[in-house]
Scaffold this active site. Structure first.
Site, PDB file in Angstrom:
ATOM      1  N   ASP A 185      38.193  50.091  57.913  1.00 37.88           N
ATOM      2  CA  ASP A 185      38.994  51.211  58.408  1.00 37.88           C
ATOM      3  C   ASP A 185      40.465  50.802  58.317  1.00 37.88           C
ATOM      4  O   ASP A 185      40.926  49.967  59.095  1.00 37.88           O
ATOM      5  CB  ASP A 185      38.635  51.549  59.866  1.00 37.88           C
ATOM      6  N   LYS A 197      39.737  59.455  58.203  1.00 35.18           N
ATOM      7  CA  LYS A 197      39.541  59.275  59.641  1.00 35.18           C
ATOM      8  C   LYS A 197      40.764  59.790  60.378  1.00 35.18           C
ATOM      9  O   LYS A 197      41.897  59.583  59.935  1.00 35.18           O
ATOM     10  CB  LYS A 197      39.298  57.792  59.926  1.00 35.18           C
ATOM     11  N   LYS A 210      35.680  60.997  59.657  1.00 30.28           N
ATOM     12  CA  LYS A 210      35.412  60.285  60.912  1.00 30.28           C
ATOM     13  C   LYS A 210      36.458  60.669  61.948  1.00 30.28           C
ATOM     14  O   LYS A 210      37.584  60.189  61.901  1.00 30.28           O
ATOM     15  CB  LYS A 210      35.431  58.769  60.691  1.00 30.28           C
TER      16      LYS A 210
END
Length: 313
Positions: free
Chosen positions: A150, A213, A249
């Site tokens: 991430d 995300k 996400k």
């Protein structure tokens, strides 16, 4: 999602600007109204039970605190593999998300479970570090066994219109990931407008992101419904244009079963049923899992477990 790190053709800043500024503008009033409308949809008992299990399987069970310890990470991994020791039918979570220095601990604790380890890298959460530091951070996490990275984008560069710098950093981190999947964190709370959320989503996808995300969880507002709606529209449109599916996400502020079910409604009604899978939708959270388990137990037995029944995350 792609499983190999392939660099897209190198564009110029002017070509990226032309593409991103040429995207249809977001009707902010309409997006907020649409998100509000979807948040009022009711989910009946049988469907709710299915939605809870699906949401559990989508959780990236997360601990990202300066006070994290080896013991805390091991305990979190044990919970990820067996969320409810009294009910082994409860699904496992999607992944465990930790800082890079805790990856090896998490990988060892999850050995044999089939649960992946995600690691925040690239000088999370601010991203204020030279590219070589970000790449070293990523490479170390992957070497220690992280199956997902991430990363945070350089929001300063994005807001200044230096889209090429953002693009090139994502491409470089994607290459450093090797076979690991890359989730690109936009930090939508700092992007100011939904137009910027749409542009940042498309920029990340052009550079090879496997997921986009919302947030680090350290900045407010985080995963608001209008933001998630716009990101889901972006991945839907990217798939229509390229044939490649990119995941979404949301992270930050999703704490209750009601919050999670609303996210699933947003997914189904915006991107479509194909995204109702942990392969294409994850929820970054820590406290959410306990509420999902409590609601799951209530549907099965008719009563809530006691407040101390589940471990604290």
């Amino acid at each position: 999602m792609s499983d190999t790190a392939t660099a897209p053709p190198a564009p110029s800043n002017s070509s990226l600007r032309a593409f991103l500024r040429g995207l249809p503008g977001v009707d902010e009033v309409g997006a907020r109204a649409r998100a509000q409308d979807l948040s009022t949809r009711s989910v009946k008992t049988t469907a709710k039970a299915q939605a809870i299990d699906l949401a559990i399987s989508m959780v990236d069970l997360t601990t990202l605190e300066g006070a994290d310890t080896v013991g805390k990470v091991r305990a979190l991994c044990a919970k990820a593999a067996l969320p409810d020791p009294a009910d082994r039918t409860a699904p496992r979570v999607g992944a465990v998300c930790v800082y890079p220095d805790m990856v090896a601990t998490a990988v060892a604790a999850l050995d044999g479970t089939g649960i992946g380890v995600a690691s925040v890298a690239t000088a999370f959460p601010a991203g204020r570090a030279p590219l070589e530091v970000k790449l070293a951070d990523t490479a170390r996490a992957v070497a220690d066994g992280a199956s997902e990275i991430d990363m945070v984008i350089d929001r300063g560069a994005f807001l200044a219109g230096d889209y090429l710098k953002v693009f090139e950093e994502v491409v470089a981190v994607k290459q450093a990931c090797g076979g690991a999947h890359l989730k690109v964190i936009l930090e939508t709370g700092e992007l100011a407008t939904l137009d910027n959320v749409r542009r940042a989503s498309h920029l990340a996808m052009l550079a090879g992101a496997d997921f986009v995300k919302t947030s680090t969880g350290k900045v407010s507002p985080a995963a608001t419904a209008p933001v998630v709606l716009v990101m889901l529209e972006a991945v839907r449109d990217h798939h229509a244009a390229t044939g490649r599916r990119v995941g979404v996400k949301p992270a930050g502020g999703i704490r209750t079963t009601k919050d999670a079910v609303r996210q699933l409604v947003l997914v189904n009604e915006t991107a479509g049923a194909a995204w109702l899978s942990p392969d294409l939708f994850r929820i970054g959270a820590s406290s959410l899992l306990n509420d999902l388990l409590m609601q799951r137990a209530r549907l099965a037995s008719g009563t809530y477990p006691g407040p101390d029944y589940y471990t604290l995350d």
